[in-house]
Write a protein that holds these residues in place. Structure first.
Motif, PDB file in Angstrom:
ATOM      1  N   SER A 131       0.956  -1.193  -0.073  1.00 50.40           N
ATOM      2  CA  SER A 131       0.017  -0.069  -0.033  1.00 50.40           C
ATOM      3  C   SER A 131       0.930   1.356  -0.055  1.00 50.40           C
ATOM      4  CB  SER A 131      -0.849   0.027   1.182  1.00 50.40           C
ATOM      5  OG  SER A 131      -1.489   1.188   1.447  1.00 50.40           O
ATOM      6  N   TRP A 132       1.860   1.032   0.881  1.00 50.49           N
ATOM      7  CA  TRP A 132       2.879   2.289   0.842  1.00 50.49           C
ATOM      8  C   TRP A 132       3.613   2.739  -0.150  1.00 50.49           C
ATOM      9  CZ3 TRP A 132       8.254   1.998   0.583  1.00 50.49           C
ATOM     10  CH2 TRP A 132       8.734   3.497   0.732  1.00 50.49           C
ATOM     11  N   LEU A 133       4.058   1.729  -0.997  1.00 47.71           N
ATOM     12  CA  LEU A 133       4.763   1.748  -2.350  1.00 47.71           C
ATOM     13  C   LEU A 133       3.674   2.176  -3.537  1.00 47.71           C
ATOM     14  CD1 LEU A 133       7.450   1.403  -4.106  1.00 47.71           C
ATOM     15  CD2 LEU A 133       6.601  -1.091  -4.497  1.00 47.71           C
ATOM     16  N   ASP A 134       2.648   1.577  -3.493  1.00 49.11           N
ATOM     17  CA  ASP A 134       1.494   2.153  -4.377  1.00 49.11           C
ATOM     18  C   ASP A 134       1.383   3.567  -4.311  1.00 49.11           C
ATOM     19  OD1 ASP A 134       0.059   1.490  -6.542  1.00 49.11           O
ATOM     20  OD2 ASP A 134      -1.829   1.582  -5.435  1.00 49.11           O
ATOM     21  N   GLY A 135       1.075   4.078  -2.984  1.00 54.42           N
ATOM     22  CA  GLY A 135       0.824   5.324  -2.655  1.00 54.42           C
ATOM     23  C   GLY A 135       2.015   6.212  -2.984  1.00 54.42           C
ATOM     24  N   LEU A 136       3.151   5.881  -2.670  1.00 51.06           N
ATOM     25  CA  LEU A 136       4.422   6.361  -3.028  1.00 51.06           C
ATOM     26  C   LEU A 136       4.462   6.794  -4.737  1.00 51.06           C
ATOM     27  CD1 LEU A 136       7.249   7.639  -2.406  1.00 51.06           C
ATOM     28  CD2 LEU A 136       7.959   5.409  -2.849  1.00 51.06           C
ATOM     29  N   VAL A 137       4.456   5.870  -5.469  1.00 47.82           N
ATOM     30  CA  VAL A 137       4.535   5.842  -6.945  1.00 47.82           C
ATOM     31  C   VAL A 137       3.451   6.743  -7.413  1.00 47.82           C
ATOM     32  CG1 VAL A 137       4.592   4.601  -9.022  1.00 47.82           C
ATOM     33  CG2 VAL A 137       5.920   3.764  -7.000  1.00 47.82           C
ATOM     34  N   SER A 138       2.194   6.466  -7.007  1.00 51.38           N
ATOM     35  CA  SER A 138       1.205   7.158  -7.584  1.00 51.38           C
ATOM     36  C   SER A 138       1.366   8.781  -7.215  1.00 51.38           C
ATOM     37  CB  SER A 138      -0.333   6.766  -6.758  1.00 51.38           C
ATOM     38  OG  SER A 138      -0.566   5.255  -7.370  1.00 51.38           O
ATOM     39  N   LYS A 139       1.739   9.184  -5.888  1.00 47.09           N
ATOM     40  CA  LYS A 139       1.708  10.505  -5.825  1.00 47.09           C
ATOM     41  C   LYS A 139       2.756  11.081  -6.549  1.00 47.09           C
ATOM     42  CE  LYS A 139       2.815  13.914  -2.080  1.00 47.09           C
ATOM     43  NZ  LYS A 139       2.819  14.142  -0.582  1.00 47.09           N
ATOM     44  N   ARG A 140       4.032  10.483  -6.703  1.00 43.28           N
ATOM     45  CA  ARG A 140       5.261  10.810  -7.641  1.00 43.28           C
ATOM     46  C   ARG A 140       4.763  10.929  -8.880  1.00 43.28           C
ATOM     47  NH1 ARG A 140       9.922  11.287  -5.614  1.00 43.28           N
ATOM     48  NH2 ARG A 140      10.622  10.838  -7.785  1.00 43.28           N
ATOM     49  N   ILE A 141       4.005  10.181  -9.388  1.00 49.04           N
ATOM     50  CA  ILE A 141       3.687  10.287 -11.036  1.00 49.04           C
ATOM     51  C   ILE A 141       2.771  11.433 -11.145  1.00 49.04           C
ATOM     52  CG2 ILE A 141       2.366   9.378 -12.868  1.00 49.04           C
ATOM     53  CD1 ILE A 141       3.757   6.502 -11.766  1.00 49.04           C
ATOM     54  N   ASN A 142       1.830  11.493 -10.351  1.00 48.23           N
ATOM     55  CA  ASN A 142       0.920  12.595 -10.362  1.00 48.23           C
ATOM     56  C   ASN A 142       1.329  14.055 -10.223  1.00 48.23           C
ATOM     57  OD1 ASN A 142      -1.464  10.879 -10.561  1.00 48.23           O
ATOM     58  ND2 ASN A 142      -1.893  11.038  -8.403  1.00 48.23           N
ATOM     59  N   PRO A 163       2.799  -3.782  -6.052  1.00 48.48           N
ATOM     60  CA  PRO A 163       1.463  -3.585  -6.046  1.00 48.48           C
ATOM     61  C   PRO A 163       0.678  -3.548  -7.224  1.00 48.48           C
ATOM     62  CG  PRO A 163       2.546  -1.714  -4.925  1.00 48.48           C
ATOM     63  CD  PRO A 163       3.741  -2.735  -5.562  1.00 48.48           C
ATOM     64  N   PRO A 164      -0.500  -3.727  -7.454  1.00 46.48           N
ATOM     65  CA  PRO A 164      -1.129  -4.063  -8.874  1.00 46.48           C
ATOM     66  C   PRO A 164      -1.030  -2.633  -9.531  1.00 46.48           C
ATOM     67  CG  PRO A 164      -2.419  -5.227  -7.170  1.00 46.48           C
ATOM     68  CD  PRO A 164      -1.413  -4.607  -6.410  1.00 46.48           C
ATOM     69  N   GLY A 165      -1.244  -1.429  -8.893  1.00 52.19           N
ATOM     70  CA  GLY A 165      -1.424  -0.250  -9.338  1.00 52.19           C
ATOM     71  C   GLY A 165       0.066   0.117  -9.936  1.00 52.19           C
ATOM     72  N   CYS A 166       0.960  -0.264  -9.269  1.00 53.55           N
ATOM     73  CA  CYS A 166       2.515   0.051  -9.629  1.00 53.55           C
ATOM     74  C   CYS A 166       2.898  -0.766 -11.020  1.00 53.55           C
ATOM     75  CB  CYS A 166       3.634  -0.129  -8.720  1.00 53.55           C
ATOM     76  SG  CYS A 166       3.717   0.755  -7.432  1.00 53.55           S
ATOM     77  N   ALA A 167       2.227  -2.001 -10.869  1.00 49.64           N
ATOM     78  CA  ALA A 167       2.538  -3.025 -12.072  1.00 49.64           C
ATOM     79  C   ALA A 167       1.674  -2.476 -13.247  1.00 49.64           C
ATOM     80  CB  ALA A 167       2.222  -4.671 -11.679  1.00 49.64           C
ATOM     81  N   ALA A 168       0.393  -2.052 -13.097  1.00 49.07           N
ATOM     82  CA  ALA A 168      -0.304  -1.678 -14.225  1.00 49.07           C
ATOM     83  C   ALA A 168       0.106  -0.361 -14.739  1.00 49.07           C
ATOM     84  CB  ALA A 168      -1.673  -1.294 -13.578  1.00 49.07           C
TER      85      ALA A 168
END
Length: 185
Positions: A131-142, A163-168
Motif C-alpha cells: 500500500s505504501w509503495l503504491d501510494g508513493l509511486v502514484s503521488k510521485r507520478i501525479n 502492488p497492482p497499481g505500480c505493475a499496471a
C-alpha cells in the motif's frame, strides 16, 4: 531547463543523492563500447521522461545501478534537480522508523525529482508495504516526479511483488528495460 552549476554545487547534489560514490565517478565514456547498455540507458531515460516510472531488470553485475547513476547524474548536473538512491530494504526501514506516517517521509521519498529503489526483488511484500509503495509511486507520478526501480528478476516476477497499481503503471508505460547481457567488468 538547463542551468549552469558550479562544480561545488554539483558535488553537493551528488553527495546528497546517496548513490554509491563509485557509480557517480565512472565517466560515461568507459561505457561507450557497450551498445546494449547504451540503448537500454537511452530507453530508460525516455521512459522516465514520458511516463515517470521505469524498471530496469536483469542478472547481477550488468550495470543496472550504474545506469541509474548515469541517468541521475545527468539530471542533477544539467538541471540541478535532486535524486535519491537506496535499496528497497532501506526505504522500508526508513518508512518503519518514521512511524509509517507519510508526512514524515517528504524529504526522502517525495521531494527528490528522481528516486531509485534498488534490489526490488528483495522487497518485503506485506499488505502495508504494498500500500505504501503504491501510494508513493502514484503521488510521485501525479506530481511529475520520476521513480526508477531496479531488480534482478523478470517482468513476470517483478509484477508478483509490486502492488497492482505500480505493475499496471509499468505495463502501460512499457516500462520494463531488459539488461540481460553478460556481466560487466
Amino acid at each position: 531547463m538547463n542551468i549552469k552549476l558550479l562544480p561545488s554545487e554539483v558535488q553537493v547534489i551528488f553527495n546528497r543523492s546517496n548513490f554509491p560514490p563509485k557509480t557517480l565517478e565512472i565517466p560515461i565514456t568507459e561505457l561507450s563500447g557497450h551498445k546494449s547498455w547504451l540503448k537500454a540507458a537511452t530507453d530508460a531515460r525516455k521512459t522516465l521522461h514520458d511516463h515517470k516510472i521505469c524498471c530496469v531488470f536483469g542478472p547481477k553485475s550488468t550495470g543496472k545501478t550504474q545506469m541509474a547513476a548515469v541517468i541521475a547524474r545527468t539530471l542533477m548536473s544539467s538541471t540541478g534537480m535532486t535524486s535519491r538512491y537506496d535499496f528497497a530494504t532501506q526505504f522500508l526501514l526508513e518508512y518503519e522508523q518514521r512511524d509509517r506516517c507519510f508526512e514524515n517521509l517528504e524529504d526522502h521519498f517525495y521531494a527528490p525529482h528522481l528516486i531509485v529503489i534498488d534490489e526490488m526483488h528483495l522487497f518485503y511484500t506485506s499488505p502495508l508495504n504494498l500500500s505504501w509503495l503504491d501510494g508513493l509511486v502514484s503521488k510521485r507520478i501525479n506530481e511529475g516526479r520520476q521513480t526508477l526501480l531496479i531488480a534482478e528478476a523478470t517482468p513476470r516476477t517483478i509484477r508478483s511483488f509490486l502492488p497492482p497499481g505500480c505493475a499496471a503503471k509499468l505495463d502501460k508505460a512499457k516500462g520494463y528495460i531488459d539488461c540481460n547481457w553478460a556481466p560487466m567488468p
